[in-house]
Design a protein around this motif. Structure first.
Motif, short mmCIF file in Angstrom:
data_model
loop_
_atom_site.label_atom_id
_atom_site.label_comp_id
_atom_site.label_asym_id
_atom_site.label_seq_id
_atom_site.Cartn_x
_atom_site.Cartn_y
_atom_site.Cartn_z
N GLY A 78 1.03 9.25 -8.06
CA GLY A 78 1.81 9.40 -6.83
C GLY A 78 2.96 10.39 -6.96
O GLY A 78 3.55 10.77 -5.95
N ASP A 79 3.28 10.80 -8.20
CA ASP A 79 4.35 11.80 -8.36
C ASP A 79 3.97 13.09 -7.62
O ASP A 79 4.81 13.77 -7.04
CB ASP A 79 4.59 12.13 -9.84
CG ASP A 79 5.26 10.98 -10.57
OD1 ASP A 79 5.56 9.96 -9.91
OD2 ASP A 79 5.47 11.09 -11.79
N VAL A 80 2.66 13.43 -7.70
CA VAL A 80 2.13 14.57 -6.95
C VAL A 80 1.32 13.98 -5.80
O VAL A 80 0.33 13.29 -6.02
CB VAL A 80 1.21 15.43 -7.86
CG1 VAL A 80 0.59 16.57 -7.06
CG2 VAL A 80 1.96 15.93 -9.06
N VAL A 81 1.75 14.25 -4.57
CA VAL A 81 1.08 13.60 -3.42
C VAL A 81 -0.15 14.39 -2.98
O VAL A 81 -1.14 13.82 -2.54
CB VAL A 81 2.07 13.40 -2.25
CG1 VAL A 81 1.37 12.85 -1.02
CG2 VAL A 81 3.18 12.44 -2.67
N ASP A 82 -0.09 15.72 -3.07
CA ASP A 82 -1.27 16.51 -2.69
C ASP A 82 -1.58 17.48 -3.81
O ASP A 82 -1.14 18.62 -3.80
CB ASP A 82 -1.04 17.24 -1.36
CG ASP A 82 0.24 18.04 -1.35
OD1 ASP A 82 1.01 17.95 -2.34
OD2 ASP A 82 0.47 18.76 -0.36
N GLY A 83 -2.35 17.00 -4.76
CA GLY A 83 -2.58 17.79 -5.97
C GLY A 83 -4.04 18.11 -6.21
O GLY A 83 -4.92 17.77 -5.41
N THR A 131 -10.80 18.33 8.19
CA THR A 131 -10.79 16.89 7.88
C THR A 131 -10.05 16.63 6.57
O THR A 131 -9.31 15.66 6.46
CB THR A 131 -12.22 16.30 7.80
OG1 THR A 131 -12.97 16.96 6.77
CG2 THR A 131 -12.94 16.43 9.13
N LYS A 132 -10.24 17.49 5.59
CA LYS A 132 -9.57 17.26 4.29
C LYS A 132 -8.07 17.54 4.41
O LYS A 132 -7.26 16.85 3.78
CB LYS A 132 -10.22 18.12 3.20
CG LYS A 132 -11.65 17.70 2.87
CD LYS A 132 -11.71 16.27 2.35
CE LYS A 132 -13.11 15.86 1.91
NZ LYS A 132 -13.18 14.50 1.38
N ALA A 133 -7.69 18.52 5.23
CA ALA A 133 -6.26 18.77 5.45
C ALA A 133 -5.62 17.56 6.13
O ALA A 133 -4.46 17.22 5.86
CB ALA A 133 -6.08 20.03 6.30
N ALA A 134 -6.38 16.89 6.99
CA ALA A 134 -5.85 15.69 7.66
C ALA A 134 -5.54 14.61 6.63
O ALA A 134 -4.51 13.92 6.73
CB ALA A 134 -6.87 15.18 8.69
N HIS A 145 -6.89 9.48 -1.79
CA HIS A 145 -7.89 10.14 -0.94
C HIS A 145 -8.53 11.24 -1.79
O HIS A 145 -7.81 12.01 -2.45
CB HIS A 145 -7.27 10.82 0.27
CG HIS A 145 -6.43 9.94 1.15
ND1 HIS A 145 -6.77 8.64 1.47
CD2 HIS A 145 -5.28 10.19 1.83
CE1 HIS A 145 -5.87 8.14 2.29
NE2 HIS A 145 -4.94 9.05 2.52
N ILE A 146 -9.86 11.36 -1.74
CA ILE A 146 -10.51 12.49 -2.40
C ILE A 146 -10.50 13.65 -1.41
O ILE A 146 -11.24 13.67 -0.42
CB ILE A 146 -11.93 12.16 -2.89
CG1 ILE A 146 -11.90 10.94 -3.82
CG2 ILE A 146 -12.52 13.37 -3.60
CD1 ILE A 146 -11.01 11.07 -5.05
N SER A 147 -9.62 14.58 -1.70
CA SER A 147 -9.44 15.75 -0.85
C SER A 147 -10.32 16.89 -1.37
O SER A 147 -11.37 16.65 -1.99
CB SER A 147 -7.95 16.11 -0.85
OG SER A 147 -7.71 17.22 -0.04
N SER A 148 -9.87 18.10 -1.16
CA SER A 148 -10.66 19.27 -1.58
C SER A 148 -9.74 20.48 -1.57
O SER A 148 -8.77 20.52 -0.80
CB SER A 148 -11.80 19.48 -0.57
OG SER A 148 -12.41 20.73 -0.77
N ASN A 150 -10.56 6.39 -1.34
CA ASN A 150 -11.29 6.94 -0.19
C ASN A 150 -12.06 8.17 -0.67
O ASN A 150 -11.54 9.29 -0.66
CB ASN A 150 -10.31 7.32 0.92
CG ASN A 150 -9.84 6.13 1.71
OD1 ASN A 150 -10.65 5.29 2.13
ND2 ASN A 150 -8.53 6.04 1.92
N ASN A 151 -13.30 7.93 -1.11
CA ASN A 151 -14.10 9.00 -1.72
C ASN A 151 -15.23 9.50 -0.82
O ASN A 151 -15.54 10.70 -0.85
CB ASN A 151 -14.68 8.49 -3.05
CG ASN A 151 -15.83 9.33 -3.54
OD1 ASN A 151 -15.63 10.40 -4.10
ND2 ASN A 151 -17.06 8.87 -3.29
N ALA A 152 -15.83 8.63 -0.02
CA ALA A 152 -16.99 9.04 0.78
C ALA A 152 -16.61 10.23 1.66
O ALA A 152 -15.54 10.25 2.26
CB ALA A 152 -17.48 7.88 1.64
#
Ligand code: NAP
Length: 245
Positions: A233-238, A153-156, A134-137, A83-85
């Motif tokens: 997946g070892d790091v979920v929010d990295g 949105t990125k925190a979501a 997911h491409i977060s920020s 999910n990059n867009a």
């Protein structure tokens, strides 16, 4: 066989991620509003494009009702969703945004990834190995004045990933990763903001002028190495910059 679905392959980080997956021979179902002719020409047998506006949630829901995803993943035993867009606008203090711009940002940055993730998980139950990124920020984790919609949105996405990871679904791993500061049109858009809209504008101008932006191809290689590697997946929010090679 590994197969991948990716949003936002037409330019920027997504185009580079698509290139890195295709270079490894991974068939790709790619979703964006515009085409990436160069990728299609280079890998005609591996790329399938669907031109869709992800801000149009009804169109996305309708597409998800078609057999497209099922057909694509039918012969896969390993499946990837990237999910990059994403979009940055509206930029500016709360109270200044057009309502439609907020709605659009939430649709592209949150609603579309959540719908795609739900459909991906349902469609790939036969796959022994399923991975969602997911491409977060960094903006998901630090507040930035002027970016309240983007930050939210990125925190979501981060929290969706944490919650999904807690479900321990069979064969499923997930990560929400910040890619660093990547030299794409989104960065040009940041530098085009006014100081009134985005007080940290100067910091991003300096990052560009001092050559500190990451090339999309570099970020994409790191992302794809991690996505396909044993530790995914070892790091979920990295942060991609801080993950092991
Ligand atoms: P970009 O150059 O602006 O590219 C955005 C991509 O998203 C394009 O392929 C675009 O395709 C697609 N997209 C945008 N709106 C869409 C819509 N309504 N429907 C379908 N696709 C749409 O941005 P980028 O810098 O590569 O960003 C990629 C991701 O990384 C984003 O999620 C962004 O938030 C994140 N990120 C970037 C940075 C950075 O420094 N660049 C930093 C942190 C996070 P079309 O226009 O063809 O539809």
């Amino acid at each position: 066989m590994i197969k991948a679905i990716l949003t936002g392959h037409s330019r920027g980080l997504g185009a580079a991620v698509a290139g890195a997956l295709l270079a490894r021979g991974i068939p790709l179902l790619a979703l964006a509003r515009s085409s990436n002719a160069a990728l299609c020409t280079a890998h005609p047998d591996l790329v399938r494009e669907t031109q869709i506006d992800l801000s149009d949630t009804q169109s996305l829901e309708a597409w998800l009702q078609t057999p497209a995803l099922n057909d694509f993943f039918a012969d896969a035993d390993s499946a990837l969703l990237i999910n990059n867009a994403g979009l940055l606008q509206p930029v500016g203090p709360v109270g200044d945004a057009e309502a439609a711009a907020i709605t659009r940002a939430v649709a592209v940055n949150v609603t579309a990834p959540l719908l795609l993730t739900n459909a991906f998980v349902a469609t790939t139950r036969h796959c022994a190995d399923r991975r969602v990124v997911h491409i977060s920020s960094g903006a998901a984790r630090s507040p930035y004045a002027g970016w309240s919609v983007y930050c939210a949105t990125k925190a979501a996405l981060d929290h969706q990933a944490r919650s999904m990871a807690a479900e321990h679904l069979p064969g499923l791993r997930v990560a929400s990763l910040a890619p660093g500061v990547v030299d794409t049109s989104m960065q040009a858009e940041i530098r085009a903001s006014s100081v009134e809209q985005f007080p940290q504008k100067e910091r991003f101008e300096t990052l560009k002028s001092s050559g500190q932006l990451t090339a999309p191809e570099h970020a994409a290689q790191r992302l794809v190495n991690y996505l396909l590697g044993p530790n995914f997946g070892d790091v979920v929010d990295g942060d991609l910059r801080h993950l092991p090679d």
